[in-house]
Design a protein around this motif. Structure first.
Motif, PDB file in Angstrom:
ATOM      1  N   ASN A 153       0.814  -1.215   0.000  1.00 51.81           N
ATOM      2  CA  ASN A 153       0.000   0.000   0.000  1.00 51.81           C
ATOM      3  C   ASN A 153       0.851   1.271   0.000  1.00 51.81           C
ATOM      4  OD1 ASN A 153      -2.275  -1.626   0.092  1.00 51.81           O
ATOM      5  ND2 ASN A 153      -2.411  -1.544   2.337  1.00 51.81           N
ATOM      6  N   PHE A 193      -8.586   0.907  -1.629  1.00 49.56           N
ATOM      7  CA  PHE A 193      -8.291   0.803  -0.205  1.00 49.56           C
ATOM      8  C   PHE A 193      -9.548   0.474   0.610  1.00 49.56           C
ATOM      9  CE2 PHE A 193      -4.422   3.705  -0.816  1.00 49.56           C
ATOM     10  CZ  PHE A 193      -3.576   2.613  -0.914  1.00 49.56           C
ATOM     11  N   GLY A 196     -10.481  -3.048   0.753  1.00 50.12           N
ATOM     12  CA  GLY A 196      -9.608  -3.892   1.576  1.00 50.12           C
ATOM     13  C   GLY A 196     -10.240  -4.263   2.895  1.00 50.12           C
ATOM     14  N   ASP A 200      -6.524   0.341   8.465  1.00 52.81           N
ATOM     15  CA  ASP A 200      -5.400   1.005   7.795  1.00 52.81           C
ATOM     16  C   ASP A 200      -5.770   1.409   6.383  1.00 52.81           C
ATOM     17  OD1 ASP A 200      -3.963   0.626  10.082  1.00 52.81           O
ATOM     18  OD2 ASP A 200      -2.942  -1.201   9.364  1.00 52.81           O
ATOM     19  N   ASN A 201      -6.496   0.559   5.696  1.00 53.42           N
ATOM     20  CA  ASN A 201      -6.903   0.897   4.328  1.00 53.42           C
ATOM     21  C   ASN A 201      -7.884   2.070   4.315  1.00 53.42           C
ATOM     22  OD1 ASN A 201      -5.327  -1.132   3.236  1.00 53.42           O
ATOM     23  ND2 ASN A 201      -6.968  -2.666   3.332  1.00 53.42           N
TER      24      ASN A 201
END
Length: 534
Positions: A153, A193, A196, A200-201
């Motif tokens: 990422n 993202f 995901g 965090d994404n």
């Protein structure tokens, strides 16, 4: 039968004259109308000329940065070739290079075409579509390909920020194109993202959207700065145009004034002979009739009439001479006949000429001269005319029993000055520029019985200016007037000190001691052969 009613009389009132609008308000109104018209005819809310200039800057920026974009595309293709299939990475790289080449080709065509309003709109649409295709191509490689889990990422965020930053800077002159190139990349990365599913994404997706907003704001600020620069340059060009127009108008007016001045000088030069010739005859015959050279008049009144004719002719001749002198001075054709002149003697002679006139009016003239003053280098006729004009004005406007002071002395800088001060009626402070102008007369001179043409002071000032001096007029009402004329120090002919000569050389050069026989032979040489070397 009843009479019809009379129709009422309608009286139309005169319309009030429109109030004069200041030039600044008219200019501001014209500018507002022009800006409104430009906004209506523009596709971006700015002037059409600015739209063309912004597109031109966009095309130039794209062409100048083409090598940098090619390096970015090739480096990205090589990087993704390690995690993707090399064939796919090579195909993407070739397609991106083709799109970039198409953008550069269209930019070159745009820069080569002449500017028109319709073509500007078409090229604007083309550039936006090409940038949209450019952004979609970057989106296709930056999102996770199917079955690929190795790409981190962090690498995706770095590449996304790099692509957005480069695209925003390149398309800053065209904000819509910058948005079309960066929005697909940001949306694709953010959705990737979000899909995901981890915290965090989600954070990375929010950061991606925030980065897009930041770079969009930066591109908008750059666009505003560029637009402000173009407006300042347009205002500068408009101001330069107005200055050039005003300069051309002033030059034309100056040429007309010079032509009129030349025509006036030619007219006066041609009329001088035509006026002076009959005046000389009038003065001569009136002098004969006034003096009764050929016999006494049968009627004594004719003698008085002859004297009046002679005096009027003298006055007219003096007026013509003053006008011609002033015209020659203004035309630059008055030449100074410079010689050594004693300012004290000139002032004393002028006092002697006008002493009888001053005495008849009961005016006392005082002389205050410094002794031992050297001569000055100037025109004696012009200097005499300056003194006569100033002294005659003082006598004219000084009442009976008044006083006049004539002063000649040194200035602080080493020059010489002449001062004529009287106890006359004086001149108002606001009328001093009027009396110094040609044909200008103050209120006191208009009320005076001895009115002149208003040329005495202007001629005196012009003559002293030709000598490089200064002319100062000080006056107060009911107190008096003082005129100070100064000659510069470089016109004062100071006496030079005697040269220190060395011992005089001998009449004959000294010769070395020679024998007596040789001296005798030299003494016996003939005189005619001396200096011939024989």
């Amino acid at each position: 039968m009843s009479n019809p009613a009379d129709k009422p009389e309608v009286v139309q009132l005169p319309a009030e004259p429109p109030a004069a609008v200041p030039a600044s308000q008219r200019r501001a109104a014209a500018q507002r109308v022009r800006e409104a018209r430009d906004r209506l005819t523009s596709t971006s809310g700015t002037r059409p000329a600015f739209d063309r200039e912004l597109l031109r800057q966009y095309a130039q920026t794209r062409v100048s940065a083409s090598f940098v974009v090619m390096l970015l595309v090739v480096a990205t293709g090589l990087l993704f070739g390690f995690w993707m299939r090399p064939v796919s990475a090579a195909a993407w790289t070739c397609s991106m290079l083709c799109i970039h080449a198409a953008i550069i080709r269209y930019c070159d065509r745009f820069l080569a075409e002449p500017p028109t309003l319709t073509t500007t709109r078409k090229w604007r649409t083309r550039f936006v579509l090409l940038d949209l295709l450019y952004g979609l191509s970057w989106t296709a490689v930056l999102i996770h390909p199917a079955g690929l889990d190795v790409v981190s990422n962090t690498l995706l965020m770095f590449l996304m920020l790099l692509v957005i930053a480069v695209s925003s800077m390149l398309a800053a002159s065209l904000p819509i194109a910058a948005l079309a190139a960066t929005a697909p990349v940001t949306i694709g990365i953010a959705l990737n993202f979000v899909l995901g599913g981890s915290f965090d994404n989600y954070v990375l997706a929010a950061l991606a959207i925030a980065a897009e907003g930041y770079f969009a704001l930066l591109a908008h600020r750059l666009h505003s700065t560029t637009l402000a620069t173009l407006e300042a340059r347009a205002e500068k060009d408009a101001l330069i145009g107005e200055l050039e127009q005003a300069k051309s108008i002033s030059d034309e007016a100056r040429h007309r004034a010079e032509s009129a001045n030349v025509a006036k000088s030619r007219f006066l030069a041609q009329m001088s002979h035509e006026l002076r010739t009959p005046l000389n005859a009038i003065l001569g015959f009136s002098e004969v009739m006034k003096s009764e050279i050929f016999g006494a008049h049968a009627v004594p009144v004719y003698k008085e009439y002859s004297a009046d004719i002679h005096n009027s002719g003298v006055h007219l001749l003096n007026l013509i001479n003053e006008i011609l002198d002033l015209s020659r001075i203004e035309a630059g054709r008055y030449e100074l006949n410079e010689e050594a002149v004693s300012l004290v003697h000139v002032v004393a002679d002028c006092h002697h000429l006008l002493k009888l006139r001053a005495s008849s009016r009961g005016i006392t003239i005082h002389e205050v001269f410094e002794h031992g003053m050297p001569r000055i280098w100037g025109d004696e006729r012009a200097t005499r005319q300056i003194v006569l004009n100033l002294l005659s004005n003082s006598i004219k406007f000084t009442p009976q029993g008044g006083e006049i002071w004539l002063k000649v002395g040194w200035t602080a800088s080493g020059g010489q000055y002449l001062s004529v001060k009287d106890t006359g009626s004086g001149i108002a402070e606001d009328e001093i520029p009027i009396v110094l102008a040609s044909f200008g007369q103050g209120s006191n001179s208009i009320k005076s019985a001895e009115q002149g043409a208003g040329l005495g002071l202007p001629i005196a000032k012009s003559l002293i200016d030709m000598h490089g001096g200064t002319f100062t007029l000080k006056s107060k009402l009911r107190i008096g007037t003082e005129v100070i004329v100064t000659f510069p120090p470089e016109r004062v002919m100071s006496a030079l000190a005697p040269m220190a000569e060395e011992a005089a050389p001998p009449l004959q050069p000294e010769t070395a001691t020679s024998p007596p026989d040789e001296k005798r032979r030299t003494r016996n040489k003939p005189i005619m052969s001396a200096g011939t070397g024989l």
